[in-house]
Scaffold this active site. Structure first.
Site, PDB file in Angstrom:
ATOM      1  NE  ARG A   1     -12.971  -4.606 -83.678  1.00  0.00           N
ATOM      2  CZ  ARG A   1     -12.822  -4.089 -84.889  1.00  0.00           C
ATOM      3  NH1 ARG A   1     -13.830  -4.117 -85.735  1.00  0.00           N
ATOM      4  NH2 ARG A   1     -11.708  -3.516 -85.246  1.00  0.00           N
TER       5      ARG A   1
ATOM      6  CG  ASP B   1      -8.646   1.832 -81.040  1.00  0.00           C
ATOM      7  OD1 ASP B   1      -8.556   0.598 -81.107  1.00  0.00           O
ATOM      8  OD2 ASP B   1      -9.261   2.429 -80.121  1.00  0.00           O
TER       9      ASP B   1
ATOM     10  CG  ASP C   1      -5.895   2.811 -78.597  1.00  0.00           C
ATOM     11  OD1 ASP C   1      -6.148   2.500 -77.417  1.00  0.00           O
ATOM     12  OD2 ASP C   1      -5.467   1.988 -79.431  1.00  0.00           O
TER      13      ASP C   1
HETATM   14  O1  LIG Z   1     -18.432  -2.893 -84.694  1.00  0.00           O
HETATM   15  P1  LIG Z   1     -17.281  -3.637 -84.116  1.00  0.00           P
HETATM   16  O2  LIG Z   1     -16.492  -4.367 -85.172  1.00  0.00           O
HETATM   17  O3  LIG Z   1     -17.672  -4.560 -83.002  1.00  0.00           O
HETATM   18  O4  LIG Z   1     -16.237  -2.582 -83.569  1.00  0.00           O
HETATM   19  C1  LIG Z   1     -16.603  -1.431 -82.887  1.00  0.00           C
HETATM   20  C2  LIG Z   1     -16.091  -1.428 -81.482  1.00  0.00           C
HETATM   21  O5  LIG Z   1     -14.660  -1.374 -81.479  1.00  0.00           O
HETATM   22  C3  LIG Z   1     -14.236  -0.286 -80.646  1.00  0.00           C
HETATM   23  O6  LIG Z   1     -14.079  -0.670 -79.329  1.00  0.00           O
HETATM   24  P2  LIG Z   1     -12.786  -1.468 -78.809  1.00  0.00           P
HETATM   25  O7  LIG Z   1     -13.010  -2.940 -78.901  1.00  0.00           O
HETATM   26  O8  LIG Z   1     -11.564  -0.937 -79.493  1.00  0.00           O
HETATM   27  O9  LIG Z   1     -12.782  -1.134 -77.286  1.00  0.00           O
HETATM   28  P3  LIG Z   1     -12.372   0.244 -76.557  1.00  0.00           P
HETATM   29  O10 LIG Z   1     -13.544   1.165 -76.690  1.00  0.00           O
HETATM   30  O11 LIG Z   1     -12.104  -0.187 -75.168  1.00  0.00           O
HETATM   31  O12 LIG Z   1     -11.146   0.781 -77.241  1.00  0.00           O
HETATM   32  C4  LIG Z   1     -15.374   0.706 -80.797  1.00  0.00           C
HETATM   33  O13 LIG Z   1     -15.383   1.695 -79.806  1.00  0.00           O
HETATM   34  C5  LIG Z   1     -16.578  -0.188 -80.769  1.00  0.00           C
HETATM   35  O14 LIG Z   1     -16.995  -0.504 -79.467  1.00  0.00           O
HETATM   36  O1  LIG Z   2     -12.331   1.755 -87.181  1.00  0.00           O
HETATM   37  C1  LIG Z   2     -12.552   1.281 -86.047  1.00  0.00           C
HETATM   38  C2  LIG Z   2     -13.151   0.025 -85.867  1.00  0.00           C
HETATM   39  C3  LIG Z   2     -13.377  -0.418 -84.608  1.00  0.00           C
HETATM   40  N1  LIG Z   2     -13.021   0.338 -83.549  1.00  0.00           N
HETATM   41  C4  LIG Z   2     -12.439   1.547 -83.703  1.00  0.00           C
HETATM   42  O2  LIG Z   2     -12.134   2.219 -82.714  1.00  0.00           O
HETATM   43  N2  LIG Z   2     -12.207   1.990 -84.956  1.00  0.00           N
HETATM   44 MG   LIG Z   3     -10.516   0.582 -79.021  1.00  0.00          MG
END
Ligand SMILES: O=P(O)(O)OC[C@H]1O[C@H](OP(=O)(O)OP(=O)(O)O)[C@H](O)[C@@H]1O
Ligand SMILES: O=c1cc[nH]c(=O)[nH]1
Ligand SMILES: [Mg+2]
Length: 209
Positions: free
Chosen positions: A104, A200, A203
């Site tokens: 995202r 997150d 993370d």
């Molecule tokens: O509903 P949304 O607003 O689209 O957000 C949710 C997304 O955000 C996070 O991923 P992130 O983009 O942080 O990627 P990551 O898993 O690589 O940390 C989470 O694991 C979802 O995939």
């Molecule tokens: O709260 C949130 C929203 C998006 N992605 C995350 O990991 N946490």
């Molecule tokens: Mg993430």
């Protein structure tokens, strides 16, 4: 219309509290996500079809049941969805695992796809798409679009924590996909993070940032 299931099982709620806790470190966070995924998988597989078989017990022949051998595909949304895969495989070890990479954009909150690798026989499989977080809903909508574009017709979506905004966006976009959630939180903040949420998920699982 999509059904939205919020699991209120005490073990799931207990573990989720520790997952949310800022003082929970990476190792314990990962273990707890794994355990909750197993508990959720137990609930989500409730409607798997069975078939009758005969089995010889030490006493006599019995009519009994086994899984009808439905083809299951687990699809974690990278990265954070990876943390839920092993927990599900504990219960359905024969499932195949596909991956959809989406991140995202922190400014626009729009999802960007960077990887797709799925098992074969897509149209015959039941897919369980997993990601700990359903925030704005953009990522989950895009992941399911990606699966449908490649022929999937039978899909469930499973996450740990969802915001009401994301649930609405997702169920409007995919009314044929049931949603399974461990907790439905209050809202999103100005940065698109779930409140109170857990921060997150990627993370915290991988110890980045
Ligand atoms: O509903 P949304 O607003 O689209 O957000 C949710 C997304 O955000 C996070 O991923 P992130 O983009 O942080 O990627 P990551 O898993 O690589 O940390 C989470 O694991 C979802 O995939
Ligand atoms: O709260 C949130 C929203 C998006 N992605 C995350 O990991 N946490
Ligand atoms: Mg993430």
């Amino acid at each position: 219309m999509a059904k939205v299931h919020v699991f209120d099982h005490p073990l799931i709620q207990h573990k989720l509290t520790h997952i949310r806790d800022i003082n929970t470190g990476t190792k314990e966070f990962r273990e707890l996500v794994d355990e909750v995924a197993t508990l959720m998988a137990y609930e989500i597989t409730r409607d798997l079809p069975l078939k009758e078989v005969e089995v010889e017990t030490p006493v006599q022949t019995a009519n009994s049941k086994v899984l009808a051998g439905k083809k299951i595909g687990i699809v974690p949304i990278l990265r954070a969805g990876i943390g839920m895969v092993d927990g599900i495989l504990n219960l359905i070890p024969a499932a195949k695992v596909g991956h959809i990479g989406l991140f995202r954009d922190p400014e626009t909150l729009q999802p960007h796809e960077y990887f797709v690798k799925l098992p074969s026989d897509i149209s015959e499989r039941e897919f369980i798409v997993v990601d700990p977080m359903l925030a704005t809903g953009g990522t989950a909508v895009e992941a399911v679009n990606s699966l449908k574009k490649r022929g999937a017709t039978n899909i469930k979506f499973m996450c740990l924590i969802a915001a009401p905004e994301g649930v609405k966006v997702f169920t409007d976009a995919h009314p044929d996909v049931d949603v399974f959630i461990a907790a439905l939180d209050e809202k999103l903040n100005d940065h698109g993070y779930i409140v109170p949420g857990l921060g997150d998920a990627g993370d915290r699982l991988f110890g980045t940032k």
